[in-house]
Design a protein around this motif. Sequence first.
Motif, PDB file in Angstrom:
ATOM      1  N   GLN A 199    -174.202  -9.083  -2.313  1.00 56.42           N
ATOM      2  CA  GLN A 199    -173.902 -10.423  -1.818  1.00 56.42           C
ATOM      3  C   GLN A 199    -175.146 -11.074  -1.234  1.00 56.42           C
ATOM      4  O   GLN A 199    -175.758 -10.533  -0.306  1.00 56.42           O
ATOM      5  N   TYR A 206    -172.749 -19.564  -3.867  1.00 53.39           N
ATOM      6  CA  TYR A 206    -171.494 -18.913  -4.258  1.00 53.39           C
ATOM      7  C   TYR A 206    -170.399 -19.938  -4.506  1.00 53.39           C
ATOM      8  O   TYR A 206    -170.127 -20.809  -3.673  1.00 53.39           O
ATOM      9  N   ARG A 207    -169.792 -19.818  -5.676  1.00 54.35           N
ATOM     10  CA  ARG A 207    -168.559 -20.525  -6.015  1.00 54.35           C
ATOM     11  C   ARG A 207    -167.714 -19.570  -6.838  1.00 54.35           C
ATOM     12  O   ARG A 207    -168.231 -18.830  -7.672  1.00 54.35           O
ATOM     13  N   THR A 208    -166.426 -19.591  -6.624  1.00 56.24           N
ATOM     14  CA  THR A 208    -165.547 -18.593  -7.224  1.00 56.24           C
ATOM     15  C   THR A 208    -165.670 -18.528  -8.741  1.00 56.24           C
ATOM     16  O   THR A 208    -165.896 -17.447  -9.309  1.00 56.24           O
ATOM     17  N   GLN A 209    -165.523 -19.679  -9.406  1.00 53.88           N
ATOM     18  CA  GLN A 209    -165.411 -19.674 -10.866  1.00 53.88           C
ATOM     19  C   GLN A 209    -166.637 -19.087 -11.573  1.00 53.88           C
ATOM     20  O   GLN A 209    -166.504 -18.146 -12.363  1.00 53.88           O
ATOM     21  N   VAL A 266    -167.116 -15.215 -10.679  1.00 52.20           N
ATOM     22  CA  VAL A 266    -166.111 -14.357 -11.305  1.00 52.20           C
ATOM     23  C   VAL A 266    -166.359 -14.254 -12.801  1.00 52.20           C
ATOM     24  O   VAL A 266    -166.284 -13.166 -13.394  1.00 52.20           O
ATOM     25  N   THR A 314    -166.800 -14.418   1.705  1.00 52.85           N
ATOM     26  CA  THR A 314    -167.199 -14.569   0.307  1.00 52.85           C
ATOM     27  C   THR A 314    -166.655 -13.428  -0.545  1.00 52.85           C
ATOM     28  O   THR A 314    -166.086 -13.642  -1.619  1.00 52.85           O
ATOM     29  N   ASP A 371    -162.861 -13.558  -1.315  1.00 51.26           N
ATOM     30  CA  ASP A 371    -162.535 -14.571  -2.323  1.00 51.26           C
ATOM     31  C   ASP A 371    -162.955 -14.089  -3.709  1.00 51.26           C
ATOM     32  O   ASP A 371    -162.191 -14.167  -4.674  1.00 51.26           O
ATOM     33  N   PHE A 372    -164.154 -13.565  -3.793  1.00 48.65           N
ATOM     34  CA  PHE A 372    -164.709 -13.095  -5.068  1.00 48.65           C
ATOM     35  C   PHE A 372    -163.910 -11.927  -5.641  1.00 48.65           C
ATOM     36  O   PHE A 372    -163.564 -11.903  -6.825  1.00 48.65           O
ATOM     37  N   GLY A 381    -160.436 -12.936  -7.138  1.00 52.37           N
ATOM     38  CA  GLY A 381    -160.576 -13.623  -8.416  1.00 52.37           C
ATOM     39  C   GLY A 381    -161.002 -12.682  -9.528  1.00 52.37           C
ATOM     40  O   GLY A 381    -160.508 -12.761 -10.659  1.00 52.37           O
TER      41      GLY A 381
END
Length: 397
Positions: free
Chosen positions: A77, A140-143, A146, A168, A171-172, A175
Amino acid sequence: MGVNIIVEKCVGCRVCVKVCPVAALEMVDKKAVCLDTCTLCGICVDACKFDAIEMPEREVAVEINPDDYRGVWVFVQPDHGKIHHVSLELVGEGRKLADALETTLSCMILSDSADLFTDDLKTYDIDSVYIVDHPVLKDYRTQPFVESAAALIRAHRPEIVLIGATSTGRDFAGGLATALKTGLTADCTGLDIEVETRSLLQTRPAFGGNIMATIKSSNHRPQMATVRPKVFPMPLQKPESNPEIHRLEIDLSDDNPKTCLIEWIPIEEGVALADADIIVSGGRGMGKPENMTMLLELADLLGGALGASRAVVDAGWVEYSHQVGQTGRTVRPRIYIACGISGAVQHLAGMKTSDVIIAINRDKDAPIFDVATYGYVGDALEIVPKVIVELKKQLAK
């Protein structure tokens, strides 16, 4: 999606409406209509004498062969230009798991500047580093994270993936587990291996911390777990391990992002609780919120941070960011000073791995004394001010 109604066969008898346990069927123009509340229980299918209702086709589960998966992976991370300490803690624990399985330990980097992190990882006992380096992965963004991680894992098939249970990471991990159709055990406090089945034994508190549950994901791969910061110690560094570097080029489009980072605003609160070497914590025994100021003063004098029990946070004496315990922060300071804290199991779960624990409590039978290195039976409201006076004298010299 609910059951399928074959309109041509429906005679409007209303039997399905009567038997549906969740009222997910109704009559419209003398024909049955399925609502979104349908749970696909199938009762209406059996009740219909005219074969006017059928279950939708279900996706067939893909057969997983655990022998096709090998290796332990740790998600690295990013933390504002450096590696988050929880990732390095997991490198140390991942090494133990990999050795028990007689397999490799690898790290997964998703970034727009992966080489910055690769250099730091070379000082730890790591076999390989898997990288997706792309401008879209700057923040960092989920989509995109992932999507990138799923592509790496599908290509190389690790049997275990470990992720830090930060905001973070949580969430990661959720997903990613969904994308891979595998299991995930959250907030683990212990990890081990069942060697004969190569199963990851994932231990975490359950039922409010009253029991410890050990969970296995025998039928799915990879086996995924998140672990809170400070649960495991930092690993020792070693001469350059010279890990193998594997890069995967994938097309990540950012034409229509679902989320974007607008601004990063750090919380200005002095020494961060999770990173503090010394923590002074207060519980209900401090009497009233005004008395927490003396603990903050003591923490400042020691160059440490202020902690608190859940009861104190729930009462509004201090903010949640100071809470130590199962539902707060897990900490691992060199010195933990517990003032007026009885030692509920939920609190102990977040601090009992501290190097030295000093407990001050009026109740000689308080559970906190069971884990304390040094214990003082007395009133923290009387003892702490005397300690502050003495510290100020020493600092003045």
